[in-house]
Enzyme design. Structure first.
Site, PDB file in Angstrom:
ATOM      1  N   GLY A 199       0.791  -1.228   0.000  1.00 11.97           N
ATOM      2  CA  GLY A 199       0.000   0.000   0.000  1.00 11.97           C
ATOM      3  C   GLY A 199       0.819   1.271   0.000  1.00 11.97           C
ATOM      4  O   GLY A 199       0.278   2.359  -0.175  1.00 11.97           O
ATOM      5  N   CYS A 228     -28.239  -9.111 -15.265  1.00  8.94           N
ATOM      6  CA  CYS A 228     -27.713  -8.723 -16.584  1.00  8.94           C
ATOM      7  C   CYS A 228     -28.741  -9.098 -17.653  1.00  8.94           C
ATOM      8  O   CYS A 228     -29.283 -10.209 -17.644  1.00  8.94           O
ATOM      9  CB  CYS A 228     -26.390  -9.448 -16.848  1.00  8.94           C
ATOM     10  SG  CYS A 228     -25.803  -9.274 -18.547  1.00  8.94           S
ATOM     11  N   CYS A 281     -26.937 -12.123 -19.838  1.00  5.49           N
ATOM     12  CA  CYS A 281     -26.571 -13.439 -19.303  1.00  5.49           C
ATOM     13  C   CYS A 281     -27.292 -13.750 -17.998  1.00  5.49           C
ATOM     14  O   CYS A 281     -27.123 -14.833 -17.435  1.00  5.49           O
ATOM     15  CB  CYS A 281     -25.057 -13.544 -19.104  1.00  5.49           C
ATOM     16  SG  CYS A 281     -24.473 -12.650 -17.643  1.00  5.49           S
ATOM     17  N   CYS A 333     -23.567  -6.789 -18.031  1.00  2.25           N
ATOM     18  CA  CYS A 333     -22.292  -6.934 -17.337  1.00  2.25           C
ATOM     19  C   CYS A 333     -21.274  -5.961 -17.920  1.00  2.25           C
ATOM     20  O   CYS A 333     -21.155  -5.834 -19.129  1.00  2.25           O
ATOM     21  CB  CYS A 333     -21.723  -8.345 -17.532  1.00  2.25           C
ATOM     22  SG  CYS A 333     -22.677  -9.652 -16.777  1.00  2.25           S
ATOM     23  N   CYS A 390     -19.451 -12.026 -19.256  1.00 10.43           N
ATOM     24  CA  CYS A 390     -20.811 -12.088 -19.795  1.00 10.43           C
ATOM     25  C   CYS A 390     -20.864 -13.070 -20.970  1.00 10.43           C
ATOM     26  O   CYS A 390     -21.751 -13.921 -21.043  1.00 10.43           O
ATOM     27  CB  CYS A 390     -21.243 -10.696 -20.234  1.00 10.43           C
ATOM     28  SG  CYS A 390     -23.007 -10.546 -20.519  1.00 10.43           S
TER      29      CYS A 390
HETATM   30 ZN   LIG Z   1     -23.871 -10.518 -18.358  1.00  7.75          ZN
END
Ligand SMILES: [Zn+2]
Ligand SMILES: Nc1ncnc2c1ncn2[C@@H]1O[C@H](COP(=O)(O)OP(=O)(O)OP(=O)(O)O)[C@@H](O)[C@H]1O
Ligand SMILES: [Mg+2]
Lengths: 294, 265
Positions: free
Chosen positions: A31, A240, A243, A265, A271
Site C-alpha cells: 500500500g 444482466c 446473461c 455486465c 458475460c
Molecule cells: Zn452478463
C-alpha cells in the site's frame, strides 16, 4: 524492416530493472507509494503509461496478456495496449480472464476469480488518496509516515453529511495490511472486496505521478467506513439483460432516444462466457453479439 | 487522603527555561523563563516585532529553540522536554491535549469542508468511527460556541469572520485539550464581534479549566481574559505579574507607555 529498434517490451533492460526494484519495494511495503523514474511511453498519459511500464517490466516471453478498459477488452485503449505488447514483446494476448497470466486494467477487476499464477496491473491516474483534502505533498507524505488518516474519514463524513450515505462510488479508499491507506482509483467500489485476500499480486502504476504501489497475494484490504455507515459495494439492482448474472457489476446502456435502458455486465468476457455456457437474460444474446462485433 | 486533582493543579503544566531564538543576527526571543499552571491564562503583550509569535511557536514546539527548553506535563502526569518528543508524539499532542487558535481562521480551518467535519476532524483523527456520535458532538460544540446548528453542513468560507473564529475554537476544544495557544484571536474583527468572542472565550476557559497562552496587541483583551501578563520588548520579557497589577501599576517605563497607549499597537 530489420531487427526492431526497441528492446523486448519496448523498455530497455536497465529501465525495467529500475521499475522491478520499485515493484519489489512496493510489495515489501503493501500500500505504500514508491516513487520511480517514470519514462516517456509512445502513448499519451491518459492511456495508462504507469500500468504499461509495470506490465513491460514484469512481462516474459511466455506470458499471456489481457487488457481491459471499463471491463471491456474491445475499447480503443485496450486494443492499442494489447497490440503494443503483441508487437514489442511478441507475447500472446487473450480476452479470456482464465487464460491470461498478466492482466492490465483501467477500471475493473475481472468477475472471474484470479489465481496465484496471475498478476493484475492497474493503470492509476491519481495515486494519492489524501490529495483531495490536503494538496500539500509534504503533508500527505508525513500523514502516511505517521499513519494519520483522520482526514480520510473527513471525506467520508462529508459524503454522508451531503448525500445521506457514503456516495463515493469510485476510487474508494482502502486500508492495506492494517497500515497504509491506498486509493484503488479509479475502480468502482463494487470491486473493492475482490482486492481483499486476493491470490494474485496486484500492482498499481501511476505514470504522470511517478508512483508504484502494490498489494501482495493474500493481503488484508479493508474499505474505510463508519460503524453506523458500513461499506457497501454498490451495483444496480437488476440481473444482466444478456446473461442473467445477478452478482456482476453492471453498465447502464441507453438503448434508444426514448430513454429505454438495459443493464449488462461491464465485464464482457465474463458475460460472453456465461452466455456461451447457456445462461440467458431478458434480452436474447443475438442483437448484442451483432452490435459488439459489427 | 490526598486530593489528586489538587495535587495536579499544584504542579506546572508547562515550564519554559531560558528560551532563546535567533534568526541570523536577529535575536527574536531571549532568555525567557516562566511556569504555567493548569487553568491559568497568560497574556503575552508587546509591540510589533517584540517576539510574541516567535515565543508562542517555541512554546508549542513548532519552532526549534536556539537555546533553552520547554517541558510539558503530559496527560499521564509525566513532564517531557518537547525537544525529545518524536514527531508522531508531538503531532498527537497537538491534536489532542493542545489547541492552537490562529488570527487568520483560514490557517486553522479547512475552509472548503463543512463546519461539522471541521469540528469532527480531531475526533476522527483519534479513532472515532461512529458518524452519528461525531455529528452529535460537533453539534454540541457548535451550540457551545453560539453557531446555529442549522449551519453544520456549511463550509466556513460561507461564515462571517466572527463565526469562523468561533468555529476554530470549537474545532480545537472538541478533544478537551488542557492547553490552548492563541495568536491574536480577536485581531481583524469588528469591536462588537470582538467583545462577543471574548465573552465566549472567558466563559469557556473558566468552564473547562483551560490553560491558555494568548498573544495580543490589545491590552483590553489581556485584561479581560488573563490572570497574568508578560510584557515583551526586543525579544526579552521586561515585566511580568498579575494582570491587574501590571496594567494598573506598571513598573517599567516601557509598560507605562504601552498602558497609556502612547505606543502604537
Ligand atoms: Zn452478463
Ligand atoms: N522566520 C523568520 N525569519 C527571520 N526573522 C524572523 C522570522 N520570524 C520572526 N522574525 C523576526 O523576529 C522578530 C520577532 O518577530 P515576531 O513575529 O515574533 O514578533 P511579534 O511580536 O509576533 O510581532 P507582531 O505583533 O507584528 O505579530 C522580528 O524582528 C521578526 O522580523
Ligand atoms: Mg505576531
Amino acid at each position: 524492416m530489420n531487427a526492431p529498434a526497441y528492446n523486448f517490451a519496448y523498455l530497455d533492460e536497465q529501465t525495467k530493472r529500475m521499475i522491478r526494484r520499485a515493484i519489489l519495494k512496493a510489495i515489501a511495503i503493501p500500500g505504500y507509494q514508491v516513487p520511480f523514474a517514470s519514462r516517456e511511453m509512445p502513448m499519451p498519459y491518459g492511456w495508462g503509461t504507469g500500468g504499461v511500464q509495470v506490465t513491460a517490466a514484469i512481462l516474459g516471453p511466455t506470458d499471456v496478456l489481457k487488457v481491459i478498459d471499463q471491463g471491456s477488452d474491445d475499447t480503443t485503449n485496450a486494443i492499442s495496449i494489447r497490440k503494443f505488447f503483441a508487437k514489442t514483446a511478441g507475447v500472446a494476448t487473450t480476452t479470456a480472464t482464465d487464460d491470461a497470466t498478466v492482466i492490465q486494467t483501467r477500471h475493473r477487476i475481472p468477475e472471474t476469480a484470479l489465481n496465484e499464477s496471475q498478476v493484475l496491473v492497474y493503470q492509476v491516474p491519481i495515486p494519492e488518496p489524501l490529495r483531495f483534502l490536503e494538496p500539500r505533498e509534504t503533508e500527505t507524505r508525513r500523514m502516511h509516515a505517521l499513519a494519520e488518516y483522520g482526514l480520510m474519514h473527513v471525506k467520508l463524513y462529508e459524503d454522508i453529511a451531503r448525500f445521506g450515505h457514503i456516495a463515493t462510488a469510485y476510487a474508494y479508499p482502502v486500508k492495506v495490511n492494517a497500515r497504509y491507506v491506498m486509493d484503488p482509483s479509479p475502480t468502482p467500489k463494487f470491486d473493492n472486496p475482490k482486492m481483499d485476500n486476493c491470490p494474485a499480486p496486484q500492482l498499481f502504476g501511476a505514470g504522470r505521478e511517478k508512483r508504484i504501489y502494490a498489494i501482495p497475494p493474500y493481503t488484508k484490504v479493508v474499505s474505510l467506513d463508519f460503524e453506523d455507515h458500513p461499506f457497501e459495494p454498490y451495483r444496480f439492482n437488476a440481473p444482466c439483460a444478456l446473461c442473467g448474472a445477478e452478482d456482476s457489476y453492471l453498465d447502464e446502456i441507453v438503448t434508444d432516444d426514448k430513454g429505454s435502458r438495459m443493464f449488462v455486465c461491464s465485464d464482457t468476457d465474463y458475460c460472453e462466457g456465461r452466455q456461451a455456457a447457456g445462461h440467458h437474460g431478458s434480452l436474447s444474446a443475438a442483437p448484442y453479439k451483432e452490435k459488439a462485433h459489427g | 487522603m490526598v486530593d489528586q486533582a489538587a495535587l495536579e493543579n499544584d504542579q506546572p503544566l508547562l515550564v519554559a527555561t531560558s528560551l532563546s531564538k535567533s534568526f541570523g543576527r536577529i535575536a527574536a526571543c531571549r532568555d525567557v523563563s516562566f511556569s504555567l499552571y493548569p487553568g491559568e491564562v497568560l497574556a503575552i503583550v508587546g509591540e510589533s516585532g517584540s517576539g510574541k509569535s516567535t515565543l508562542l511557536q517555541l512554546l508549542s514546539g513548532q519552532l526549534a529553540a536556539s537555546g533553552g527548553h520547554v517541558s510539558y506535563r503530559m496527560r499521564d502526569g509525566v513532564a517531557r522536554d518537547l525537544a525529545t518528543l518524536g514527531e508522531a508524539e508531538r503531532r498527537f499532542l497537538f491534536r489532542t491535549d493542545w489547541g492552537f487558535v490562529h488570527q487568520d481562521p483560514a490557517q486553522g480551518l479547512r475552509m472548503a469542508v463543512s463546519a461539522g467535519a471541521n469540528v469532527g476532524e480531531r475526533l476522527m483523527a483519534v479513532g472515532w468511527n461512529h458518524y452519528g456520535r461525531i455529528r452529535d458532538t460537533a453539534s454540541d460544540w457548535l451550540t457551545r460556541v453560539e453557531i446555529d446548528v442549522a449551519r453544520i453542513d456549511d463550509a466556513p468560507r460561507t461564515y462571517s469572520g466572527g463565526m469562523r473564529q468561533r468555529l476554530q475554537i470549537a474545532r480545537n476544544l472538541v478533544t478537551e485539550p488542557r492547553l490552548v495557544f492563541m495568536d491574536e484571536p480577536t485581531g481583524g474583527l469588528d469591536v462588537s464581534v470582538q467583545a462577543r468572542l471574548l465573552d465566549l472565550l472567558r466563559s469557556l476557559v473558566a468552564e473547562l479549566h483551560l490553560a491558555v497562552i494568548i498573544v495580543t496587541h490589545d491590552l483590553a483583551v489581556a485584561r479581560l481574559l488573563s490572570h497574568r501578563v508578560m510584557v515583551m520588548k526586543g525579544g526579552r520579557v521586561i515585566e511580568t505579574g498579575l494582570t491587574d497589577q501590571v496594567l494598573d501599576d506598571p513598573r517599567e517605563p516601557y509598560t507605562q507607555l504601552l498602558v497609556s497607549s502612547i505606543l502604537p499597537p
